[in-house]
Design an enzyme around this catalytic site. Structure first.
Site, mmCIF file in Angstrom:
data_model
loop_
_atom_site.group_PDB
_atom_site.id
_atom_site.type_symbol
_atom_site.label_atom_id
_atom_site.label_comp_id
_atom_site.label_asym_id
_atom_site.label_seq_id
_atom_site.Cartn_x
_atom_site.Cartn_y
_atom_site.Cartn_z
ATOM 1 N N THR A 117 70.202 1.187 2.294
ATOM 2 C CA THR A 117 71.018 -0.025 2.370
ATOM 3 C C THR A 117 70.236 -1.268 1.955
ATOM 4 O O THR A 117 69.016 -1.338 2.156
ATOM 5 C CB THR A 117 71.531 -0.212 3.813
ATOM 6 O OG1 THR A 117 72.084 -1.520 3.943
ATOM 7 C CG2 THR A 117 70.420 -0.069 4.831
ATOM 8 N N TYR A 141 69.518 -1.472 12.379
ATOM 9 C CA TYR A 141 70.158 -0.613 11.375
ATOM 10 C C TYR A 141 69.291 -0.569 10.108
ATOM 11 O O TYR A 141 68.906 0.502 9.628
ATOM 12 C CB TYR A 141 71.578 -1.131 11.070
ATOM 13 C CG TYR A 141 72.186 -0.501 9.855
ATOM 14 C CD1 TYR A 141 72.405 0.868 9.802
ATOM 15 C CD2 TYR A 141 72.530 -1.266 8.743
ATOM 16 C CE1 TYR A 141 72.952 1.458 8.677
ATOM 17 C CE2 TYR A 141 73.078 -0.690 7.615
ATOM 18 C CZ TYR A 141 73.281 0.676 7.587
ATOM 19 O OH TYR A 141 73.810 1.254 6.467
#
Ligand code: UDP
Length: 327
Positions: A117, A141
């Site tokens: 990501t 995350y």
């Protein structure tokens, strides 16, 4: 037909990847815990239920299907939740991936495609983020995904695990055939929330922060169509089959859209008003995440042809009106 093990094949991106893999002549084997995935999203190959932390179950699945490669999508991915429950993210994402990587290597698999990501980059003032930008994640995350990238590099050195890492920007849209689409419970993403607000399925959208250092004060993101994104994964698999070795690619278009611009385009596509209110910033959000995206285009031959904002909203709107999974 060659088997490819697709973790998270019952989720939003994984289900689109299974469709693309099948179209490219592979047999996608979904491995999913169904904690956030949907049984009805598994349409393109066999399914095995299991948890990534369960090594014995993984060993069984590798022995049964002898996949030529792994595509690893399964992960927890909510920034807000990661800020509150970092342990859940480190355990599920990092330990789950480590268990999967060890099982893959033990089974002799040497090709691994990983969903990473742009959240691994963090905040970089007005810089276009390319694959060489320093990774300084703002939340658990992003940190969990960066850690998995590091694990992959170590297993390449120890076990010869060739891997392609894709760092996604904001994934949007849906399969234009309407077979699969975006369906999260809870939903936290801008475009599906906005479409729900437009047709009264939920309250007004809240714009998270209007005091960012951007031209209209709202956050800027780089949106990429889910079908383009999964096409890149098939190209990544071919890259590994061609023996081109491990590589990192951003998947974005290089164009940024503010939250207000996405709202304006949704109004234009749906011809409906977008009910919204302005609220405070959401913890963990970066001001601007825009991809330096030339590497995937030049090296993989990727053409993100559906990733126009109006096409992504059109496809998402069509799915929103006609498709859903039963809760
Ligand atoms: N956003 C918003 N209201 C919402 C959901 C999202 O203003 O209800 C904003 C969010 O702050 C971010 C952008 O929309 O700037 C995209 O958020 P999303 O959660 O879709 O993806 P993320 O960028 O977190 O991966």
């Amino acid at each position: 037909m060659q088997n490819v093990l697709v973790t998270g094949g019952a989720g939003y991106i994984g289900s689109h990847a299974c469709k693309a893999l099948k179209a490219a002549g592979y047999n996608p084997v979904t491995f999913d815990s169904f904690v956030t995935g949907w049984r009805q999203a598994v349409k393109f190959g066999p399914v095995e239920e299991g948890d990534l932390l369960d090594r014995a179950r993984l060993d069984e699945v590798f022995a049964r299907y002898q996949p030529v490669a792994v595509m690893h999508f399964a992960a927890l991915s909510l920034v807000g939740e990661a800020m509150k429950l970092p342990g859940k993210y480190w355990r599920n994402n990092v330990l789950g991936s480590l268990t999967l990587i060890e099982a893959a290597c033990a089974a002799g698999v040497d090709k691994f495609v990983f969903s990473s990501t742009c959240a691994t980059y963090g905040e970089h003032d007005n810089v276009v983020l390319d694959e060489t930008t320093a990774q300084e994640p703002l939340n658990a995350y992003g940190a969990s995904k960066r850690a998995i990238e590091d694990i992959l590099r170590d297993f390449e050195a120890s076990d010869g695990l060739n891997h392609v890492i894709f760092r996604y920007f904001n994934v949007a849209g849906a399969d234009p055939d309407g077979e699969v689409g975006e369906f999260h419970r809870p939903e936290t993403h801008l475009i599906p929330l906005m479409l729900d607000a437009i047709d009264g399925k939920r309250d007004a959208l809240t714009v998270f922060g209007t005091d960012y250092d951007t031209p209209d004060g709202t956050c800027i993101r780089d949106y990429v169509h889910v079908c383009d994104l999964v096409d890149a994964h098939v190209l990544g698999l071919k890259w590994l089959e061609d023996g081109k070795g491990s590589r990192v690619f951003n998947l974005g278009t290089g164009s940024g859209f503010s939250v207000r611009e996405v709202i304006d385009q949704s109004r234009a596509v749906t011809n409906r008003e977008v009910p919204y209110t302005e609220g405070p910033r959401r913890a963990g959000d970066a001001t601007k995440l825009v991809s330096g995206s030339t590497r995937a285009v030049e090296e993989l031959g990727w053409t993100p042809e559906r990733s126009k904002m109006h096409t992504m909203i059109e496809d998402a709107w069509k799915w929103h009106q006609t498709g859903h999974y039963d809760e």
